[in-house]
Motif scaffolding. Structure first.
Motif, PDB file in Angstrom:
ATOM      1  N   ASN A  35       0.834  -1.200   0.000  1.00 17.15           N
ATOM      2  CA  ASN A  35       0.000   0.000   0.000  1.00 17.15           C
ATOM      3  C   ASN A  35       0.873   1.256   0.000  1.00 17.15           C
ATOM      4  N   VAL A  36       0.819   2.035  -1.085  1.00 16.83           N
ATOM      5  CA  VAL A  36       1.692   3.203  -1.261  1.00 16.83           C
ATOM      6  C   VAL A  36       1.145   4.399  -0.492  1.00 16.83           C
ATOM      7  N   HIS A  37       2.042   5.126   0.192  1.00 18.51           N
ATOM      8  CA  HIS A  37       1.651   6.342   0.915  1.00 18.51           C
ATOM      9  C   HIS A  37       1.913   7.586   0.085  1.00 18.51           C
ATOM     10  N   TRP A  38       3.119   7.716  -0.448  1.00 22.70           N
ATOM     11  CA  TRP A  38       3.411   8.851  -1.325  1.00 22.70           C
ATOM     12  C   TRP A  38       4.591   8.521  -2.227  1.00 22.70           C
ATOM     13  N   LYS A  39       4.702   9.317  -3.285  1.00 21.80           N
ATOM     14  CA  LYS A  39       5.781   9.153  -4.263  1.00 21.80           C
ATOM     15  C   LYS A  39       6.440  10.505  -4.524  1.00 21.80           C
ATOM     16  N   LEU A  40       7.711  10.446  -4.902  1.00 19.34           N
ATOM     17  CA  LEU A  40       8.453  11.650  -5.254  1.00 19.34           C
ATOM     18  C   LEU A  40       9.277  11.350  -6.498  1.00 19.34           C
ATOM     19  N   ALA A  41       9.041  12.095  -7.569  1.00 22.38           N
ATOM     20  CA  ALA A  41       9.751  11.860  -8.827  1.00 22.38           C
ATOM     21  C   ALA A  41      11.124  12.533  -8.772  1.00 22.38           C
ATOM     22  N   ARG A  42      12.175  11.716  -8.890  1.00 21.81           N
ATOM     23  CA  ARG A  42      13.548  12.213  -8.939  1.00 21.81           C
ATOM     24  C   ARG A  42      14.345  11.295  -9.865  1.00 21.81           C
ATOM     25  N   ARG A  43      15.294  11.847 -10.601  1.00 27.31           N
ATOM     26  CA  ARG A  43      16.060  11.056 -11.554  1.00 27.31           C
ATOM     27  C   ARG A  43      17.205  10.300 -10.868  1.00 27.31           C
ATOM     28  N   ASP A  44      17.385   9.059 -11.301  1.00 25.78           N
ATOM     29  CA  ASP A  44      18.519   8.235 -10.853  1.00 25.78           C
ATOM     30  C   ASP A  44      18.619   8.193  -9.331  1.00 25.78           C
ATOM     31  N   VAL A  45      17.569   7.708  -8.697  1.00 29.80           N
ATOM     32  CA  VAL A  45      17.517   7.652  -7.232  1.00 29.80           C
ATOM     33  C   VAL A  45      18.222   6.397  -6.728  1.00 29.80           C
ATOM     34  N   ARG A  46      19.019   6.566  -5.658  1.00 27.12           N
ATOM     35  CA  ARG A  46      19.720   5.443  -5.039  1.00 27.12           C
ATOM     36  C   ARG A  46      19.827   5.646  -3.537  1.00 27.12           C
ATOM     37  N   PHE A  47      20.161   4.568  -2.841  1.00 24.61           N
ATOM     38  CA  PHE A  47      20.509   4.562  -1.422  1.00 24.61           C
ATOM     39  C   PHE A  47      19.441   5.219  -0.535  1.00 24.61           C
ATOM     40  N   PRO A  48      18.189   4.789  -0.567  1.00 25.15           N
ATOM     41  CA  PRO A  48      17.201   5.368   0.349  1.00 25.15           C
ATOM     42  C   PRO A  48      17.465   4.899   1.779  1.00 25.15           C
ATOM     43  N   ARG A  49      17.480   5.823   2.711  1.00 27.81           N
ATOM     44  CA  ARG A  49      17.711   5.502   4.118  1.00 27.81           C
ATOM     45  C   ARG A  49      16.759   6.326   4.978  1.00 27.81           C
ATOM     46  N   TRP A  50      16.046   5.638   5.880  1.00 33.13           N
ATOM     47  CA  TRP A  50      15.033   6.280   6.707  1.00 33.13           C
ATOM     48  C   TRP A  50      15.565   6.373   8.132  1.00 33.13           C
ATOM     49  N   GLY A  51      15.588   7.581   8.700  1.00 32.42           N
ATOM     50  CA  GLY A  51      16.104   7.768  10.048  1.00 32.42           C
ATOM     51  C   GLY A  51      15.210   8.672  10.860  1.00 32.42           C
TER      52      GLY A  51
END
Length: 378
Positions: A139-155
């Motif tokens: 279930n998706v909450h939100w999206k953000l369009a960005r080019r060449d996305v890598r290394f997502p980290r949630w803190g």
């Protein structure tokens, strides 16, 4: 950090070989039928193993034989996890998988990388040009369009979180690390440049981000204000950054050394590995000051734990690719590429090893899947 092999291991291996060679040289040359060949080889191997086992160093030879192609009697399916928590697995091209304690798996198709939120309720994942937050049921909450996305980290904390990510062509066609609120608001750049590894959030409040820069220094940034808080001395280029669970120590792993810094980026210690040993990964337990490491030497890998002194836990032929601590800190999960296995190792005293084979096919992957986090149970 100096004990990476059993003393006199090479001598023990040589003694085992001498036993086999001597037995072969003194054999009576009889023209046996082919059906006798396998028993002869088996007898020679058993004799060599018994001879090698007469001394403690010889036991490493037996271990080498036993571990050459993975752990024997591995389960063919991942029927369950050995303890609580959920695993994130990156398995191209199918996507990201969530593994539950009962062994059930849910595919989040099309995603490339992922990580858990601090409370484990959500995860952040990437597609090539999109950052997405969602629940583990898809279930998706939100999206953000960005080019060449890598290394997502949630803190952040349970109630105030931030997501850091690297984009190679961000707004303005600039490579940068950016941070956005867990609710999808307030996206902004933190620092610009080229970043080959993921940044690391310091646990707790303040939204402090550790970033490895290409000049050989680690910088601590206040993500909300872009304030530079601290800069380390120059070190070898790290391949991974990780904070201790209490945020008091920052670990920077390079191929040839482990650097330990304090919360102000001051260098506290350097643990250099012996010649011909190369590190590839580290993992920090949910509590305590131990650090688990994957080290490689001459076609073999080992997992060890550094806590005051270094202790090897397990070794085998081939490549261990990733490792993760369980949420309760009682198990280490090791991904072993060549036999296509996962090893669940109970405690650093190796009380139990549970092996599962066929990992690639279980996750519909074209390559050996990558571990992306073992998070708290909901």
């Amino acid at each position: 950090m100096k004990r990476f092999r059993v003393p006199h291991e090479d001598e023990a291996r040589e003694r085992a070989w001498q036993v086999i060679r001597a037995a072969f040289a003194h054999r009576e040359p009889v023209a046996w039928p082919r059906r006798h060949a396998r028993p002869l080889v088996a007898t020679a191997v058993v004799a060599a193993a018994v001879g090698a086992a007469l001394s403690p160093p010889g036991r490493s030879v037996i271990d080498s034989l036993r571990e050459a192609v993975g752990v024997e009697h591995a389960k063919t399916e991942l029927f369950s996890l050995p303890t609580r928590g959920r695993l994130l697995v990156e398995a191209p091209p199918s996507g990201v998988w969530v593994v539950h304690p009962d062994g059930s798996k849910r595919l989040l198709p099309g995603y490339r990388e992922a990580s858990w939120s601090p409370h484990g309720l959500y995860l952040v994942a990437t597609k090539r040009n999109e950052l997405v937050t969602l629940e583990d049921d898809g279930n998706v909450h939100w999206k953000l369009a960005r080019r060449d996305v890598r290394f997502p980290r949630w803190g952040g904390t349970m109630t105030d979180t931030r997501i850091a990510y690297v984009c190679r062509r961000c707004p303005g066609v600039v490579s940068a690390i950016r941070a956005v609120g867990g609710d999808g608001r307030g996206d902004r750049w933190v620092t610009k440049g080229f970043f080959p590894i993921a940044p690391a959030w310091r646990p707790g409040p303040g939204h402090v981000l550790a970033v490895a820069h290409t000049d050989g220094r680690i910088r601590l940034w206040a993500a909300d204000t872009r304030a530079l808080l601290a800069t380390s001395r120059m070190i070898a280029p790290p391949i991974e950054l990780a904070w201790s669970s209490d945020g008091s120590r920052l670990y920077a792993l390079s191929r040839f050394a482990l650097y330990v810094l304090d919360a102000g980026a001051h260098l506290l210690a350097v643990h250099r590995f012996p010649d011909h040993i190369i590190a590839s990964a580290l993992a920090i337990p949910p509590r305590g000051a131990a650090v688990a490491l994957i080290l490689h030497r001459q076609g073999r890998s080992e997992v060890g734990v550094l806590h005051r002194t270094y202790r090897r836990i397990f070794s085998g032929a081939g490549h261990f690719t990733r490792l993760e601590w369980s949420p309760d800190g009682r198990w280490l999960l090791v991904a072993w590429k060549e036999p296509n296995q996962w090893l669940f190792i109970r405690s650093t005293k190796v009380q139990t090893i549970r092996a599962v084979s066929g990992i690639t096919s279980q996750f519909d992957s074209s390559t050996f899947p990558s571990l992306a986090g073992w998070c708290c149970a909901r």
